[in-house]
Enzyme design. Structure first.
Site, short mmCIF file in Angstrom:
data_model
loop_
_atom_site.label_atom_id
_atom_site.label_comp_id
_atom_site.label_asym_id
_atom_site.label_seq_id
_atom_site.Cartn_x
_atom_site.Cartn_y
_atom_site.Cartn_z
N HIS A 1 6.38 19.75 59.94
CA HIS A 1 5.70 20.98 60.34
C HIS A 1 6.31 22.24 59.73
O HIS A 1 6.41 23.28 60.38
CB HIS A 1 5.63 21.10 61.86
CG HIS A 1 4.79 20.05 62.52
ND1 HIS A 1 3.68 19.50 61.91
CD2 HIS A 1 4.90 19.45 63.73
CE1 HIS A 1 3.13 18.61 62.73
NE2 HIS A 1 3.86 18.56 63.84
N GLU B 1 -5.17 16.88 64.71
CA GLU B 1 -4.65 17.82 63.71
C GLU B 1 -5.34 17.58 62.37
O GLU B 1 -5.03 16.62 61.67
CB GLU B 1 -3.14 17.64 63.58
CG GLU B 1 -2.37 17.80 64.87
CD GLU B 1 -0.99 17.16 64.81
OE1 GLU B 1 -0.16 17.63 63.99
OE2 GLU B 1 -0.74 16.18 65.55
N HIS C 1 -1.92 22.44 66.49
CA HIS C 1 -1.25 21.36 67.23
C HIS C 1 -1.53 21.42 68.74
O HIS C 1 -0.70 21.01 69.55
CB HIS C 1 0.26 21.44 66.97
CG HIS C 1 0.98 20.13 67.07
ND1 HIS C 1 1.16 19.47 68.27
CD2 HIS C 1 1.57 19.35 66.13
CE1 HIS C 1 1.85 18.36 68.07
NE2 HIS C 1 2.11 18.26 66.76
#
Length: 345
Positions: free
Chosen positions: A106, A312, A176
């Site tokens: 991420h 996602e 997310h």
């Protein structure tokens, strides 16, 4: 359609955080923060018109400043994982933060969900903007970021990304948010029924890094082409599920490249809530909340194992290191645009 703002709190370094709340004609509401461009609330009617907040989150800024599970998070510059926390671009090797074992997850530090944004809000939308400076998180290029949340009277939350860089860089943003259609404090999500329009998923190593192989879902627990409860196969004796501790996999969506299409649908029978997911990107990570341990959430809730599920939308994880995957490289001067829609029907 109405828009209200209120002070949500103050960051540890003294910056005031504003919450923007949009309400449509059906009573559906979304709230977002200029800290992290966090989606902090989504209040949706059930089959009887009862309104409930269906996304996991926190009551205060301090919770979001920790937020190890990425509740409601805007993720960038590159969502999901990059193997060995490195990539090569134009002959230069870039080293990233190893924040997931030896890999990058991420984007790195600072996470895009842990910085302040300029906000422009009007009517049914709020737009968050910021420039991510050259080499922030280890990525080249000054990246101009614009991310807009729009609520429609068709009960759609529309997320529009627009980004531009002055150097070639990676660009793979995602959202997310953890959903629980019974309500954010509704317990486990394994009783939700899920459909995903995907004939394959990306095979990974034991540390969840795709290796370039696409596995046919036919005859496996990964086949959601016929809707089924998440619980049906999540405990199956199947190596990819053992490795991930449940579902934490990138699905190869069966869709036309670059076209915004419906790719998934999730529903919960006791509330009658049903949500459709649309994207123009080639992949979607299904994450069944396998690593939520004990989080003190909003309104006195305690979030634990599998109490939220994420959808996602994305380019495939580690695609920069796998030439057979669609590239997430954004060329200097070009504009990245992408849309994700979560629609309640």
């Amino acid at each position: 359609m109405s828009l209200t703002t209120e002070v949500f709190g103050t960051t540890k370094d003294g910056q005031e955080v504003t919450k923007y709340t949009i309400t449509n004609s059906n009573g559906m509401k979304i709230s977002a923060l200029n800290y992290g461009a966090i989606l902090s609330e989504m209040i949706v009617p059930d089959q009887n018109g009862k309104l409930e907040d269906i996304v996991l989150g926190f009551d205060d800024v301090a919770g979001y400043e920790v937020n190890n599970c990425f509740f409601g998070a805007f993720i960038g510059r590159h969502g999901n994982r990059i193997g060995d926390a490195r990539f090569e671009l134009n002959g230069t090797t870039y080293e990233l933060e190893k924040n997931d074992g030896k890999n990058n997850l991420h984007g790195g530090t600072p996470g895009y969900h842990k910085v302040m944004y300029q906000a422009d809000a009007a009517d049914n939308h709020v737009t968050f903007t910021r420039v991510s400076p050259d080499m922030e998180q280890g990525y080249p290029g000054n990246l101009e970021i614009s991310m807009t949340y729009t609520l429609t009277d068709e009960n759609e939350l529309k997320i529009d990304y627009e980004m531009k860089s002055d150097k070639d860089t990676l660009c793979n943003p995602t959202n997310h948010t953890y959903f629980n259609l019974k309500g954010h404090n509704g317990g486990t999500i394994t009783d939700h029924t899920l459909y995903i329009k995907a004939n394959g998923f990306t095979e990974t190593s034991e540390d969840l890094i795709p290796n370039g192989t696409i596995v046919d879902v036919t005859g496996t627990p990964m086949d959601f082409r016929t809707a089924k409860k998440i619980s049906q196969d999540i405990g199956a004796d199947y190596e990819p599920l053992h490795v991930a501790g449940g579902y934490d996999h990138n699905f190869v969506l069966d869709k036309e490249e670059g076209k915004l299409e419906k790719v998934a649908e999730v529903s919960e029978e006791t509330t009658g809530r049903k949500m459709e997911i649309y994207t123009d990107l080639p992949g979607m990570q299904l994450y069944s909340g396998n690593f939520i341990e004990k989080e003190n959430g909003k309104a006195g809730a305690t979030y634990t194992y599998r109490t939220g599920v994420c959808f996602e939308t994305q380019y495939f994880p580690n695609s920069i290191n796998l030439p057979n995957f669609k590239s997430c490289v954004l060329k200097a001067g070009e504009t990245f645009r992408s849309t994700t829609i979560y629609k309640f029907v």
